[in-house]
Design an enzyme around this catalytic site. Sequence first.
Site, mmCIF file in Angstrom:
data_model
loop_
_atom_site.group_PDB
_atom_site.id
_atom_site.type_symbol
_atom_site.label_atom_id
_atom_site.label_comp_id
_atom_site.label_asym_id
_atom_site.label_seq_id
_atom_site.Cartn_x
_atom_site.Cartn_y
_atom_site.Cartn_z
ATOM 1 N N LYS A 1 -16.935 -12.343 61.819
ATOM 2 C CA LYS A 1 -18.099 -13.007 61.224
ATOM 3 C C LYS A 1 -18.070 -14.480 61.617
ATOM 4 O O LYS A 1 -17.112 -15.188 61.320
ATOM 5 C CB LYS A 1 -18.065 -12.854 59.701
ATOM 6 C CG LYS A 1 -19.198 -13.563 58.973
ATOM 7 C CD LYS A 1 -19.249 -13.147 57.508
ATOM 8 C CE LYS A 1 -20.333 -13.896 56.739
ATOM 9 N NZ LYS A 1 -20.437 -13.444 55.337
ATOM 10 N N ASP B 1 -23.529 -12.533 44.895
ATOM 11 C CA ASP B 1 -24.559 -11.983 45.794
ATOM 12 C C ASP B 1 -24.317 -10.484 45.942
ATOM 13 O O ASP B 1 -24.298 -9.935 47.033
ATOM 14 C CB ASP B 1 -24.500 -12.691 47.157
ATOM 15 C CG ASP B 1 -25.775 -12.493 47.983
ATOM 16 O OD1 ASP B 1 -26.783 -12.005 47.430
ATOM 17 O OD2 ASP B 1 -25.753 -12.818 49.175
HETATM 18 P P1 ADP Z 1 -24.244 -12.709 55.626
HETATM 19 O O1 ADP Z 1 -23.509 -13.782 54.902
HETATM 20 O O2 ADP Z 1 -24.957 -13.257 56.816
HETATM 21 O O3 ADP Z 1 -25.105 -11.903 54.727
HETATM 22 P P2 ADP Z 1 -22.400 -10.457 55.664
HETATM 23 O O4 ADP Z 1 -20.950 -10.716 55.510
HETATM 24 O O5 ADP Z 1 -23.137 -9.934 54.481
HETATM 25 O O6 ADP Z 1 -23.095 -11.769 56.249
HETATM 26 O O7 ADP Z 1 -22.599 -9.445 56.885
HETATM 27 C C1 ADP Z 1 -23.893 -9.119 57.351
HETATM 28 C C2 ADP Z 1 -23.954 -7.653 57.752
HETATM 29 O O8 ADP Z 1 -22.979 -7.365 58.764
HETATM 30 C C3 ADP Z 1 -23.617 -6.700 56.619
HETATM 31 O O9 ADP Z 1 -24.762 -6.398 55.850
HETATM 32 C C4 ADP Z 1 -23.056 -5.515 57.333
HETATM 33 O O10 ADP Z 1 -24.099 -4.671 57.779
HETATM 34 C C5 ADP Z 1 -22.371 -6.102 58.543
HETATM 35 N N1 ADP Z 1 -20.925 -6.310 58.311
HETATM 36 C C6 ADP Z 1 -20.341 -7.415 57.804
HETATM 37 N N2 ADP Z 1 -19.001 -7.279 57.724
HETATM 38 C C7 ADP Z 1 -18.708 -6.056 58.207
HETATM 39 C C8 ADP Z 1 -17.463 -5.310 58.406
HETATM 40 N N3 ADP Z 1 -16.292 -5.830 58.077
HETATM 41 N N4 ADP Z 1 -17.559 -4.076 58.925
HETATM 42 C C9 ADP Z 1 -18.764 -3.559 59.248
HETATM 43 N N5 ADP Z 1 -19.939 -4.187 59.093
HETATM 44 C C10 ADP Z 1 -19.938 -5.418 58.570
HETATM 45 MG MG MG Z 2 -24.631 -10.567 53.257
#
Ligand code: ADP
Ligand code: MG
Length: 379
Positions: free
Chosen positions: A123, A228
């Site tokens: 991320k 959230d």
């Molecule tokens: P944001 O802060 O931009 O909302 P998130 O951490 O919620 O970021 O991640 C956005 C999207 O990425 C999630 O809704 C999910 O679909 C995907 N995602 C995030 N982390 C993972 C992970 N560890 N494994 C698989 N998919 C992930």
């Molecule tokens: Mg998110």
Amino acid sequence: MGKLDVSLLRYLSQEDFRVLTAVEMGMKNHEIVPVSLIASIANLKHGGTHKVVRELSKHRLLAFERSKMNQGYRLTNRGYDYLALKVLAQRDIVLSVGNQIGVGKESDIYIVGDTEGEQLAMKIHRLGRTSFRQLKNKRDYHAKRNTVSWIYLSRLAATKEFAYMKALYARGFPVPKPVECNRHCVVMELLQAYPLQQIHELENPGAVYDELMNLILKLANHGLIHGDFNEFNLMVDGNDHVTMIDFPQMMSTSHKNARHYFDRDVKCVRDFFLRRFEYETDEYPQFDVHVQKECSMDKEIAASGFSREDNVEMEKFSDEFRHQIESDSTENQNSGDESGDSEENNANSSPTNLEDALEVHEESAESEEAQNVQDKDQQ
Ligand code: ADP
Ligand code: MG
């Protein structure tokens, strides 16, 4: 969704990275870093900073800028990504970058590969990308210059996320296994799961609902509120088990608006289950009735790299962040706010000498330079 173009990474020389890192360090105190300062921080053996800087800006790792007062270079998103990726590669964490799997307004998520060819999720926090601009027009304190702080805020958000993930994982909470963090990048387990938002059928909605409410309660009894807790941040696997993600907005149950955020998390789940599964029950946790804070995870979180001071810094803009979540909760668009003066940007323990930042301790011959660099940076 795009790819992160990392093709250049292997062609960049040690000198290129010295210069890139020098700009990053210069940006702690300068919005635009003059070439003379870059040269003095980078301290290349045979000079030639001008040439390197031009080359890096040709590849859009640096951007040239001119203001009334001065001219010089600033780090681009791409430049900052490359610095983090370089370190993650050196540590054998990330050897390849694959497809983007998630797009948040404040982050990009990629599948990455480690040395063993295992897939992980990375991320990249990008606070200040979009929403600050809108906020900027509305709020006079943003009239003060603050273009520097996206680096600071993105790093702070990543540090917080990683620290919480580590502490929660250690306590057995259902979160991705944390792997590594550098600058604005968090590397974690790649979940074999889908966001609840994409799930249209559950064998037993009541069981999943209970699992989620128990999770909210267990968090609160450890002194924490997710903040959230919605269908985009809850990942459901093939057995209908839930893993929660996305922690930069998490807060303590002793936060002044704790009850509000707790109730909002609960309501999010209730509303979604009614809307999507037509599932409704009178049973749901209430802050004043059900939360008995049994223990606090403050120590673990601090030990994982997010200090009380970091938290104070982060809280300066977190309410704005959380408020924004509220106003676009259906689109899951998070937002941040810019904080304070750039002079405070040292708080989140970014390396203060070039060799630390570059992680090239092997080359001990250069360690003397490190001190020089620091001295020059102070001038
Ligand atoms: P944001 O802060 O931009 O909302 P998130 O951490 O919620 O970021 O991640 C956005 C999207 O990425 C999630 O809704 C999910 O679909 C995907 N995602 C995030 N982390 C993972 C992970 N560890 N494994 C698989 N998919 C992930
Ligand atoms: Mg998110």
